[in-house]
Design a protein around this motif. Structure first.
Motif, mmCIF file in Angstrom:
data_model
loop_
_atom_site.group_PDB
_atom_site.id
_atom_site.type_symbol
_atom_site.label_atom_id
_atom_site.label_comp_id
_atom_site.label_asym_id
_atom_site.label_seq_id
_atom_site.Cartn_x
_atom_site.Cartn_y
_atom_site.Cartn_z
ATOM 1 N N GLN A 78 1.390 -1.402 0.164
ATOM 2 C CA GLN A 78 0.042 0.090 -0.231
ATOM 3 C C GLN A 78 0.934 1.246 -0.010
ATOM 4 O O GLN A 78 -0.363 1.944 -0.191
ATOM 5 C CB GLN A 78 -0.885 -0.194 1.165
ATOM 6 N N LEU A 79 2.023 0.899 0.608
ATOM 7 C CA LEU A 79 2.885 2.097 0.317
ATOM 8 C C LEU A 79 3.454 2.700 -1.069
ATOM 9 O O LEU A 79 3.486 3.565 -1.000
ATOM 10 C CB LEU A 79 4.240 2.096 1.120
ATOM 11 N N ILE A 80 4.143 1.357 -1.874
ATOM 12 C CA ILE A 80 4.130 1.507 -2.063
ATOM 13 C C ILE A 80 3.384 1.565 -4.329
ATOM 14 O O ILE A 80 3.109 2.741 -5.063
ATOM 15 C CB ILE A 80 5.151 0.554 -3.748
ATOM 16 N N VAL A 81 2.124 1.386 -3.684
ATOM 17 C CA VAL A 81 0.583 1.889 -4.527
ATOM 18 C C VAL A 81 0.613 3.373 -4.605
ATOM 19 O O VAL A 81 0.308 4.031 -5.457
ATOM 20 C CB VAL A 81 -0.456 0.725 -4.426
ATOM 21 N N ALA A 82 0.277 4.033 -3.391
ATOM 22 C CA ALA A 82 0.142 5.383 -2.586
ATOM 23 C C ALA A 82 0.911 6.271 -3.325
ATOM 24 O O ALA A 82 0.455 7.262 -3.642
ATOM 25 C CB ALA A 82 -0.416 5.807 -1.836
ATOM 26 N N THR A 83 1.733 5.690 -3.287
ATOM 27 C CA THR A 83 3.269 6.400 -4.280
ATOM 28 C C THR A 83 3.503 6.663 -6.041
ATOM 29 O O THR A 83 3.316 7.562 -5.925
ATOM 30 C CB THR A 83 4.505 6.501 -3.408
ATOM 31 N N ASN A 84 2.803 5.943 -5.873
ATOM 32 C CA ASN A 84 2.967 5.527 -7.400
ATOM 33 C C ASN A 84 1.899 6.277 -7.750
ATOM 34 O O ASN A 84 2.290 6.875 -8.623
ATOM 35 C CB ASN A 84 2.999 3.952 -8.239
ATOM 36 N N ILE A 85 0.389 6.358 -6.956
ATOM 37 C CA ILE A 85 -0.426 6.587 -7.702
ATOM 38 C C ILE A 85 -0.512 8.598 -7.094
ATOM 39 O O ILE A 85 -0.337 9.274 -8.666
ATOM 40 C CB ILE A 85 -1.591 6.023 -7.012
ATOM 41 N N GLN A 86 0.582 8.636 -6.553
ATOM 42 C CA GLN A 86 0.475 9.916 -6.147
ATOM 43 C C GLN A 86 1.516 10.444 -7.176
ATOM 44 O O GLN A 86 1.178 12.408 -8.021
ATOM 45 C CB GLN A 86 0.760 10.826 -4.843
ATOM 46 N N PRO A 123 10.152 8.361 4.766
ATOM 47 C CA PRO A 123 10.310 10.185 4.596
ATOM 48 C C PRO A 123 9.316 10.450 3.456
ATOM 49 O O PRO A 123 8.571 11.698 3.554
ATOM 50 C CB PRO A 123 12.144 10.344 4.512
ATOM 51 N N VAL A 124 9.659 10.145 2.175
ATOM 52 C CA VAL A 124 8.890 9.949 1.277
ATOM 53 C C VAL A 124 6.586 9.501 1.727
ATOM 54 O O VAL A 124 5.617 10.068 1.427
ATOM 55 C CB VAL A 124 8.804 8.983 0.076
ATOM 56 N N GLY A 125 6.865 8.020 2.185
ATOM 57 C CA GLY A 125 5.614 7.730 2.674
ATOM 58 C C GLY A 125 5.484 8.957 3.708
ATOM 59 O O GLY A 125 3.941 8.814 3.155
ATOM 60 N N ALA A 126 5.559 9.208 4.491
ATOM 61 C CA ALA A 126 5.013 10.044 5.111
ATOM 62 C C ALA A 126 4.133 11.171 4.577
ATOM 63 O O ALA A 126 3.034 11.511 5.013
ATOM 64 C CB ALA A 126 5.949 10.725 6.645
ATOM 65 N N VAL A 127 5.787 11.568 3.400
ATOM 66 C CA VAL A 127 4.282 12.968 3.164
ATOM 67 C C VAL A 127 3.145 13.033 2.026
ATOM 68 O O VAL A 127 2.095 12.958 2.477
ATOM 69 C CB VAL A 127 5.151 12.825 2.132
ATOM 70 N N VAL A 128 3.369 11.198 1.809
ATOM 71 C CA VAL A 128 1.997 10.707 0.358
ATOM 72 C C VAL A 128 1.148 10.228 2.131
ATOM 73 O O VAL A 128 -0.702 10.709 1.365
ATOM 74 C CB VAL A 128 2.392 9.546 -0.079
ATOM 75 N N ALA A 129 0.949 9.597 3.005
ATOM 76 C CA ALA A 129 0.132 9.517 3.650
ATOM 77 C C ALA A 129 -0.262 10.990 4.453
ATOM 78 O O ALA A 129 -1.691 10.726 4.468
ATOM 79 C CB ALA A 129 1.232 8.894 5.057
#
Length: 295
Positions: free
Chosen positions: A176-184, A257-263
């Motif tokens: 889910q971390l990878i998918v959300a970052t990809n969509i963003q 670090p990137v995942g926190a921003v995407v969250a």
């Protein structure tokens, strides 16, 4: 070999998954909090139940596919839930996306009653469920996974045993971390390309053929081109999953670090009223940040 399966939770994902098990020749009894999904399963050749107890009483395998930890706890651990009504030796497979800690707690409670469990969350969205091409990541005992694998093979094209109880949910959190970052980042690329006046459809086609290509681009390109955000996987649920992965990462000392921003961007989309939309609607958040009219 035909199995007697109880399927609890016949929503966007669970409904087509249960129907695919029926098509494969299994005896599937389904329960859902609303009646229309039960009726749809019956129309597909399955059977309906009046409650969890009714569904699981004679089942060899119980599959649960519900939104989050509270529902899993209620359905499996709660009063008159799965563990109160399933027979010893039953295999309970939770395919919801929840915290690893809850999966471990379910395994412990089930073991006290002689019931076996797997946590086996999935990736692939509604289309993957309908087409039976889900990716299934399973945690639990290897022998229980081996027993469940013929059922998993009906539902998915990538089926992997990833470790003990809770491991499936840990891998799903990473997914889910990878998918959300990809969509963003796909959403950011779309707004960038449109603002630059490029033919968006042509641009996405060529990007899909190169190193920037991904399953996310292939699955979500049409949503973004058409601004069509009917939910295949809701932002509300992805917000829940980003909370799971950030908590789990903190527990093991992993920086995101990137995942926190995407969250935070997923949370912002939800706060702006987009929670019921497909997660490809993260595009709307990029439009807001870019001062564009949200479509």
């Amino acid at each position: 070999m035909s199995r007697k399966i109880a399927f609890i939770g016949l929503g966007i994902m669970g409904g087509p998954m249960a129907a695919n098990l029926v098509k494969a020749g299994h005896h599937v009894t389904g329960f859902n909090l609303t009646q229309p999904p039960i009726d749809a399963l019956v129309a597909a050749g399955g059977h309906g139940a009046t409650g969890v107890a009714d569904a699981v009483r004679d089942a060899e395998v119980v599959i649960t596919m519900v939104p989050a930890d509270p529902q899993v706890e209620e359905v499996i651990l709660g009063e008159d839930g799965v563990l109160e009504n399933a027979r010893p030796g039953t295999l309970v497979i939770d395919m919801s996306s929840i915290t690893p800690q809850t999966s471990v707690r379910v395994e412990a409670a089930a073991g006290q009653k002689g019931i076996r469990t797997l946590d086996a969350p999935v990736s692939g969205g509604e289309a993957g469920a309908v087409e039976a091409v889900l990716s299934i990541m399973a945690g639990g005992a290897a022998e229980d996974f081996a027993e469940a694998k013929p059922l998993f093979d009906v539902l998915g094209s990538t089926v992997v045993h990833v470790g003990p109880a809770g491991a499936g949910q840990t891998v799903k959190a990473a997914n889910q971390l990878i998918v959300a970052t990809n969509i963003q980042v796909l959403a950011e690329a779309v707004v960038f390309l449109e603002n630059a006046g490029v033919d968006l459809r042509a641009a996405l086609d060529v990007l899909a053929g190169g190193l920037a290509g991904s399953t996310v681009l292939g699955r979500k390109k049409a949503n973004m081109l058409e601004r069509e955000f009917a939910p295949g996987f809701r932002i509300d649920l992805h917000h829940k999953d980003m909370g799971i992965v950030t908590d789990a990462a903190r527990a093991v000392g992993a920086a995101l670090p990137v995942g926190a921003v995407v969250a935070q961007l997923v949370a912002s989309a939800r706060a702006n009223g987009d929670g019921s939309l497909d997660h490809s609607a993260l595009l709307r958040g990029v439009e807001r940040l870019s001062g564009r009219e949200v479509r």
